[in-house]
Scaffold this motif. Structure first.
Motif, PDB file in Angstrom:
ATOM      1  N   GLY A  17      50.297  55.247  68.911  1.00 21.71           N
ATOM      2  CA  GLY A  17      51.133  54.217  69.326  1.00 21.71           C
ATOM      3  C   GLY A  17      50.947  53.941  70.638  1.00 21.71           C
ATOM      4  O   GLY A  17      51.126  52.497  70.827  1.00 21.71           O
ATOM      5  N   ALA A  72      55.131  48.500  63.019  1.00 20.91           N
ATOM      6  CA  ALA A  72      54.250  49.427  63.833  1.00 20.91           C
ATOM      7  C   ALA A  72      54.087  50.823  63.016  1.00 20.91           C
ATOM      8  O   ALA A  72      52.887  51.314  63.009  1.00 20.91           O
ATOM      9  CB  ALA A  72      55.270  49.849  65.239  1.00 20.91           C
ATOM     10  N   LEU A  76      50.476  52.317  61.867  1.00 20.81           N
ATOM     11  CA  LEU A  76      49.752  53.676  62.535  1.00 20.81           C
ATOM     12  C   LEU A  76      49.536  54.574  61.231  1.00 20.81           C
ATOM     13  O   LEU A  76      48.662  55.280  61.132  1.00 20.81           O
ATOM     14  CB  LEU A  76      51.087  54.378  63.419  1.00 20.81           C
TER      15      LEU A  76
END
Length: 202
Positions: A17, A72, A76
């Motif tokens: 990340g 996000a 991921l």
């Protein structure tokens, strides 16, 4: 018993990340239960899925307020997903712009593939609700509603998986896409919800 070391995987994902979203990226402690649930699903961890009542035959609907980290996380999760759970992340707004350009072919593109590529894919439609009803040659169309109904047929007939991220509540989904879509989504998706008071992490 699970074969995976979840704290280790979470640590590795957090590093990824930082590479992807910048050094300030981090997982918040209060989000760990959601991250764990997503990992159980995308790693296809049958033992943990049973304990946590996750249906591995369905897709995922991640809902929560703006900026809580839905996009996000789903970006991921593609790094850990086992092969048959791999998916493409597609912003709903982009699909609506494609519809203005290419018309009804776009609905087919995200359901049964297009003329050049008939392979059906797993998709995550990101930020459902940010697109608007659009006109193509004067005909108004709720593009995402049509795509989701087609994806439901794929789910029933071919076990093709769809994921969604959205800021909308269940009743707002019904308002935007109709009762039929809401009822289909309930059948095709596991709901994973951030607290509605989750802070904006951007």
């Amino acid at each position: 018993m699970t074969q995976y070391n979840y704290p280790e995987i979470i640590q590795w994902l957090e590093q990824k990340g930082k590479q992807q979203f910048g050094e300030n990226f981090k997982f918040w402690e209060e989000d760990k239960p959601i991250i764990n649930t997503l990992l159980i699903y995308f790693l296809n961890d049958t033992a943990m899925a049973k304990t946590n009542k996750i249906d591995l035959t369905k897709g995922i609907l991640v809902s929560g307020p703006v900026g809580c980290g839905k996009t996000a996380l789903m970006s991921l999760m593609r790094l850990v997903a086992i092969q048959e759970r791999k998916y493409f992340l597609k912003p709903s707004r982009e699909i609506s712009f494609e519809f203005i350009k290419d018309g009804y072919e776009v609905i087919q593109r995200y359901s049964s593939g297009n003329r050049l590529n008939t392979a059906t894919k797993n998709y995550c439609f990101d930020d459902l609700g940010t697109e608007t009803n659009l006109k193509y040659f004067g005909n108004e169309c709720n593009v995402m509603a049509e795509i989701l109904l087609s994806r439901y047929d794929l789910f029933i007939n071919k076990k093709i998986i769809t994921h969604i991220t959205t800021n909308l509540s269940a009743s707002e989904i019904e308002q935007a896409y109709g009762n039929r879509v809401r009822s289909r989504l309930r059948q095709m998706l596991n709901l994973i919800a951030f607290n509605h008071e989750a802070k904006d992490k951007r």
